[in-house]
Design an enzyme around this catalytic site. Sequence first.
Site, short mmCIF file in Angstrom:
data_model
loop_
_atom_site.label_atom_id
_atom_site.label_comp_id
_atom_site.label_asym_id
_atom_site.label_seq_id
_atom_site.Cartn_x
_atom_site.Cartn_y
_atom_site.Cartn_z
N HIS A 99 0.84 -1.20 0.00
CA HIS A 99 0.00 0.00 0.00
C HIS A 99 0.87 1.24 0.00
O HIS A 99 2.00 1.23 0.50
CB HIS A 99 -0.93 0.02 1.21
N HIS A 101 0.65 5.30 1.09
CA HIS A 101 -0.07 6.37 1.78
C HIS A 101 0.00 7.63 0.93
O HIS A 101 1.08 7.99 0.42
CB HIS A 101 0.60 6.71 3.11
P1 5GP Z 1 1.46 0.97 7.54
O1 5GP Z 1 1.83 1.33 8.94
O2 5GP Z 1 1.45 -0.52 7.33
O3 5GP Z 1 2.25 1.70 6.49
O4 5GP Z 1 -0.02 1.51 7.36
C1 5GP Z 1 -1.16 0.74 7.56
C2 5GP Z 1 -2.33 1.71 7.61
O5 5GP Z 1 -3.53 0.97 7.51
C3 5GP Z 1 -2.42 2.53 8.89
O6 5GP Z 1 -2.31 3.92 8.58
C4 5GP Z 1 -3.80 2.18 9.45
O7 5GP Z 1 -4.48 3.28 10.00
C5 5GP Z 1 -4.52 1.63 8.23
N1 5GP Z 1 -5.56 0.66 8.55
C6 5GP Z 1 -5.42 -0.43 9.36
N2 5GP Z 1 -6.59 -1.11 9.41
C7 5GP Z 1 -7.46 -0.45 8.62
C8 5GP Z 1 -8.84 -0.68 8.27
O8 5GP Z 1 -9.50 -1.63 8.70
N3 5GP Z 1 -9.41 0.21 7.41
C9 5GP Z 1 -8.72 1.27 6.90
N4 5GP Z 1 -9.39 2.08 6.08
N5 5GP Z 1 -7.44 1.52 7.21
C10 5GP Z 1 -6.81 0.67 8.06
#
Ligand code: 5GP
Length: 136
Positions: A99, A101
């Site tokens: 993913h 951001h």
């Molecule tokens: P990472 O830290 O892996 O780069 O980002 C993962 C992101 O996924 C976090 O910003 C978190 O808020 C988001 N996230 C986790 N669970 C969910 C969910 O169930 N729905 C949505 N829309 N975002 C999520």
Amino acid sequence: MEKDIFCRIIDGEIPCHKLYEDDDVLAFLDISQVTKGHALVVSKKHFDNFLTTPQEIMHKVMDVAQRIGQVDIKLLGARGVNILANCYPEAGQTVMHFHVHVIPRYGNVNEIEITMKNNSEGLNLPVLAKEIKDNL
Ligand code: 5GP
């Protein structure tokens, strides 16, 4: 193997606020809005992160990230945008599904902290550059 949270969103098992969808890419609002409009762009097929995603899919995800960032500036009034792909837990990745951001920046303090410190002391930059360059 248990499905990760984004696979469950893609499969419609968990709701999301959808921004974009095609055969390969889904974009939706991050549940935790670092700033207003904070979006996630994900590959529909499961890959662990940016580094392990085939180039063609990675390009499609980045294309959608760019378009969302452009809308953040034009429509939401953002004055800047961070495009961020965390790869592996050491880099802050918490969901092991590729993913990107897209984080609009409005110029307010306390939005996000990305502090890049200068740790170059003791590094041999010509040797380091050659090592990376020779393996690309
Ligand atoms: P990472 O830290 O892996 O780069 O980002 C993962 C992101 O996924 C976090 O910003 C978190 O808020 C988001 N996230 C986790 N669970 C969910 C969910 O169930 N729905 C949505 N829309 N975002 C999520």
